[in-house]
Scaffold this motif. Structure first.
Motif, short mmCIF file in Angstrom:
data_model
loop_
_atom_site.label_atom_id
_atom_site.label_comp_id
_atom_site.label_asym_id
_atom_site.label_seq_id
_atom_site.Cartn_x
_atom_site.Cartn_y
_atom_site.Cartn_z
N GLN A 179 0.83 -1.21 0.00
CA GLN A 179 0.00 0.00 0.00
C GLN A 179 0.87 1.26 0.00
OE1 GLN A 179 -3.36 -0.02 2.84
NE2 GLN A 179 -2.95 -2.20 3.13
N LYS A 180 1.91 1.23 0.78
CA LYS A 180 2.81 2.39 0.84
C LYS A 180 3.48 2.63 -0.51
CE LYS A 180 6.93 4.06 3.27
NZ LYS A 180 7.95 3.76 4.29
N ALA A 181 3.94 1.56 -1.15
CA ALA A 181 4.58 1.71 -2.46
C ALA A 181 3.60 2.26 -3.48
CB ALA A 181 5.13 0.36 -2.91
N ILE A 182 2.37 1.78 -3.45
CA ILE A 182 1.35 2.27 -4.39
C ILE A 182 1.09 3.75 -4.17
CG2 ILE A 182 -1.09 2.08 -5.05
CD1 ILE A 182 -0.83 -0.95 -4.38
N ARG A 183 1.01 4.17 -2.92
CA ARG A 183 0.74 5.58 -2.63
C ARG A 183 1.90 6.48 -2.98
NH1 ARG A 183 -0.81 3.60 2.47
NH2 ARG A 183 1.03 4.64 3.36
N GLU A 184 3.13 6.01 -2.70
CA GLU A 184 4.28 6.92 -2.75
C GLU A 184 5.02 6.96 -4.08
OE1 GLU A 184 7.11 6.46 0.35
OE2 GLU A 184 5.63 6.58 1.96
N LEU A 185 4.96 5.91 -4.87
CA LEU A 185 5.79 5.87 -6.07
C LEU A 185 5.51 7.10 -6.93
CD1 LEU A 185 7.80 4.44 -7.91
CD2 LEU A 185 5.88 3.17 -8.91
N ASN A 186 6.58 7.79 -7.29
CA ASN A 186 6.45 9.04 -8.04
C ASN A 186 6.28 8.76 -9.53
OD1 ASN A 186 6.66 11.97 -8.34
ND2 ASN A 186 8.61 11.55 -9.32
N TYR A 187 5.30 9.43 -10.14
CA TYR A 187 5.10 9.35 -11.58
C TYR A 187 5.38 10.70 -12.21
CZ TYR A 187 3.33 4.64 -11.90
OH TYR A 187 3.25 3.27 -11.90
N ASN A 188 6.02 10.68 -13.36
CA ASN A 188 6.40 11.91 -14.04
C ASN A 188 5.35 12.29 -15.07
OD1 ASN A 188 8.23 14.03 -14.29
ND2 ASN A 188 9.24 13.09 -16.05
N ALA A 189 5.04 13.56 -15.10
CA ALA A 189 4.15 14.08 -16.14
C ALA A 189 4.91 14.21 -17.45
CB ALA A 189 3.59 15.43 -15.71
N SER A 190 4.19 14.11 -18.55
CA SER A 190 4.78 14.34 -19.86
C SER A 190 3.68 14.80 -20.81
CB SER A 190 5.43 13.07 -20.41
OG SER A 190 5.96 13.29 -21.71
N ALA A 191 4.01 15.72 -21.67
CA ALA A 191 3.06 16.21 -22.66
C ALA A 191 3.74 16.32 -24.01
CB ALA A 191 2.48 17.57 -22.25
N LYS A 192 3.01 15.99 -25.06
CA LYS A 192 3.49 16.15 -26.43
C LYS A 192 2.48 16.96 -27.23
CE LYS A 192 6.47 12.08 -27.04
NZ LYS A 192 6.74 10.89 -27.88
N ILE A 193 3.01 17.86 -28.04
CA ILE A 193 2.19 18.66 -28.95
C ILE A 193 2.72 18.41 -30.35
CG2 ILE A 193 1.38 20.97 -29.54
CD1 ILE A 193 2.01 21.78 -26.62
N LEU A 194 1.86 17.96 -31.24
CA LEU A 194 2.27 17.49 -32.56
C LEU A 194 1.60 18.31 -33.65
CD1 LEU A 194 1.59 14.07 -31.14
CD2 LEU A 194 3.81 14.47 -32.20
N PHE A 195 2.38 18.66 -34.65
CA PHE A 195 1.88 19.45 -35.78
C PHE A 195 1.92 18.66 -37.07
CE2 PHE A 195 3.50 23.81 -33.96
CZ PHE A 195 2.53 23.75 -32.97
N GLN A 196 0.94 18.88 -37.92
CA GLN A 196 1.02 18.49 -39.33
C GLN A 196 1.30 19.74 -40.14
OE1 GLN A 196 -2.19 16.05 -41.18
NE2 GLN A 196 -2.24 17.63 -42.78
N VAL A 197 2.27 19.67 -41.04
CA VAL A 197 2.65 20.83 -41.84
C VAL A 197 2.57 20.48 -43.33
CG1 VAL A 197 4.15 21.78 -40.06
CG2 VAL A 197 5.10 20.22 -41.77
N ARG A 198 2.32 21.52 -44.14
CA ARG A 198 2.23 21.31 -45.59
C ARG A 198 3.58 20.98 -46.19
NH1 ARG A 198 -1.77 22.41 -48.78
NH2 ARG A 198 -0.35 23.05 -50.46
N GLN A 199 4.64 21.61 -45.66
CA GLN A 199 5.99 21.35 -46.15
C GLN A 199 6.94 21.22 -44.96
OE1 GLN A 199 6.75 24.60 -48.99
NE2 GLN A 199 6.66 23.05 -50.61
N ARG A 200 7.90 20.32 -45.07
CA ARG A 200 8.89 20.11 -44.00
C ARG A 200 9.98 21.18 -44.14
NH1 ARG A 200 7.96 15.25 -46.37
NH2 ARG A 200 10.04 15.22 -47.30
N PHE A 201 9.63 22.37 -43.74
CA PHE A 201 10.48 23.54 -43.97
C PHE A 201 11.82 23.43 -43.26
CE2 PHE A 201 7.57 24.29 -40.48
CZ PHE A 201 8.43 24.64 -39.45
N TRP A 202 11.89 22.71 -42.15
CA TRP A 202 13.16 22.59 -41.41
C TRP A 202 14.22 21.87 -42.24
CZ3 TRP A 202 8.49 20.42 -40.04
CH2 TRP A 202 8.37 19.04 -40.21
N GLU A 203 13.78 20.96 -43.12
CA GLU A 203 14.73 20.29 -44.01
C GLU A 203 15.22 21.26 -45.08
OE1 GLU A 203 12.83 16.87 -45.61
OE2 GLU A 203 12.40 15.97 -43.66
#
Length: 507
Positions: free
Chosen positions: A329-353
């Motif tokens: 029970q202690k392990a279930i309560r205490e184990l730390n989980y990390n947040a993560s977020a991703k933001i994804l784009f669709q582009v008409r042209q791969r301008f970075w290339e």
């Protein structure tokens, strides 16, 4: 990403060892675990067991797959309409395009993961970790990574005299030299003792103990993408040094979700979708799992249960009958989980290339998006592409998760435009994924706080009667598919070798 061809085949490691291959050998997966992918679990003549698997992520899938191969009867209860858990490929883009909301790369040293890819005939190709033409955009200055490495003093951090003119990777490698040397001298057998010794430190505390100035701490945090996780246990990063986690990366051609889909093809009759687990009940001879669907409330019983749910989700599930031990029970309560977020784009042209000649790798910035990850491959017959416009962890990710999807896309567009102005004319649509806000994940991966490995790990993995536990959080390969696979095999082996079966099944 679309069905694509490689543009370059050069790779550089990301993270604390950037630019310097590790001289250390990765800790091996035990031979008997690695052999499981090709050979299955050890044959043991016995009646088949009914096993209820909670969750259809990678760990639950491999546990069910290996049990089924040995004649057992697994039933996966999956709350969503898909399998894979935190392996999720988004395919809601233009035809042929996709992007990874979760796991997106496999280190070449993760031989267990590669063994299952081979078993299912999945094609791999290089995932380009580093391109010196990617960008550093800090304090309003824009330069390439190559320029920043050649002239570190251009970065606006107030360093001590002995730190000036040195890259963040140089400073990190010096700070971890003693650990590396002690591991090299003692070999694999010395690792557990070393990690116990270092487990008292957060990353910040460790670096301060090695003489880092405040400016050097900021330099390291920003450039390594770990600024929001500086209070996590440093052993997480030390294990990645030993594990060579960012060298020679691979990705699955066609999308990472092809791996969980391959498992599912072998388990179609063994998966129940839309089953949201509400309670687990254990008696001396069986385990009953209560769940609900849109049609009503149900229960199913079996000889054993394998819980592949993150502890962050398990916290919300009631445990009836013979409850869990206090240590669990202690392990279930205490184990730390990390947040993560991703933001994804669709582009008409791969301008970075076209404009910057960038293929793969990551741009670092102190803007809220923190980093931009570029695709390693592109389709010569399609100008469109997808861009991982923002990939954040910890507090950075929680900030994004507090926004609605429209606001996330608007803010990310503004930030990317400060680095790549052309995004405003090339952007078409976007998608977002907030793993901390996902009710079926409640975090992207387990991330120990100082001393949690020492205090909690034994309780994290220990079975509770007929209930067994797996998932990346129960392995020391946190955040990796390898950890999910290794733990799922361990849990399946525990059930497979358990001495007795319960024959009356309800549900």
């Amino acid at each position: 990403m679309s069905e694509q061809r490689p543009l370059v085949d050069t790779e550089e490691p990301e993270g604390p060892d950037s630019g310097q291959p590790s001289p250390l050998d990765a800790p091996p997966v035990p031979d008997e675990v690695l052999a499981t992918a090709a050979q299955g679990l050890e044959d043991r003549p016995q009646p088949g067991k009914r096993v209820i698997v909670l969750g259809g992520g990678i760990a639950g899938l491999v546990a069910a797959f290996e049990l089924k191969r040995q004649g057992h009867e697994p039933l996966i209860l999956e709350a969503q309409h898909r399998v894979g858990g935190r392996v999720q490929t988004i395919r809601d883009f233009a035809p042929g395009l996709y992007a990874e909301a979760g796991a997106m790369r496999i280190p070449r040293v993760h031989d267990l993961t590669l063994a299952y890819c081979e078993l299912f005939g999945l094609e791999l190709r290089p995932f380009v970790m580093g391109d010196p033409r990617t960008l550093v955009h800090i304090g309003g200055q824009r330069m390439t990574v190559a320029e920043a490495d050649a002239n570190p003093d251009r970065l606006p951090f107030e360093l001590a005299e002995h730190e000036r003119g040195r890259t963040w990777g140089d400073l990190w490698n010096e700070a971890t030299r003693e650990f590396r040397e002690r591991y090299e001298a003692g070999g694999q057998g010395s690792l557990d003792a070393l990690l116990r010794e270092y487990d008292q430190y957060s990353t910040r505390e460790f670096l301060v103990s090695r003489g880092f100035s405040e400016g050097a701490l900021e330099l390291y945090g920003v450039m390594s993408f770990r600024e929001s996780n500086m209070n996590a246990a440093v052993v997480e990063q030390l294990r990645e040094i030993v594990g060579r986690s960012f060298e020679d990366m691979q990705e699955i051609v066609g999308g990472m979700d092809l791996l969980p889909r391959a498992f599912f093809e072998q388990l179609r009759a063994n998966v129940r979708f839309g089953a949201r687990i509400t309670a687990i009940e254990q008696s001396p001879g069986s385990v009953t799992v209560h769940y609900r669907t849109d049609a009503g409330r149900y229960s199913v019983s079996g000889d054993h249960a394998i819980c592949a749910l993150p502890f962050s989700v398990l916290r919300e599930i009631e445990v009836l009958g013979e409850g869990f031990s206090r240590e669990k029970q202690k392990a279930i309560r205490e184990l730390n989980y990390n947040a993560s977020a991703k933001i994804l784009f669709q582009v008409r042209q791969r301008f970075w290339e076209e404009e910057d000649d960038i293929v793969g790798g990551t741009t670092v910035t102190d803007l809220p998006i923190r980093r931009i990850c570029y695709p390693s491959f592109s389709d010569p017959d399609d100008e469109r592409g997808t861009l991982l416009a923002s990939y954040t962890w910890g507090q950075d990710a929680l900030r994004w998760g507090a926004m609605d999807a429209e606001s996330m896309l608007e803010q990310a567009l503004e930030d990317v435009a400060a680095i790549h102005p052309r995004i405003l004319s090339e952007y078409e649509v976007g998608a977002v994924k907030d793993w901390y806000g996902d009710p079926y994940a409640r975090g992207a991966f387990a991330l120990f706080e100082p001393e949690q490995q020492t205090r909690l790990q034994e309780s994290i993995i220990r079975p509770e009667g007929r209930i067994h536990f797996c998932g990346e959080h129960t392995s020391l390969y946190h955040a990796w598919i390898q950890g999910a696979l290794e733990s799922g095999i361990r849990a399946a082996k525990e059930v497979h070798e358990a001495p007795e079966a319960f024959s009356s099944v309800a549900g």
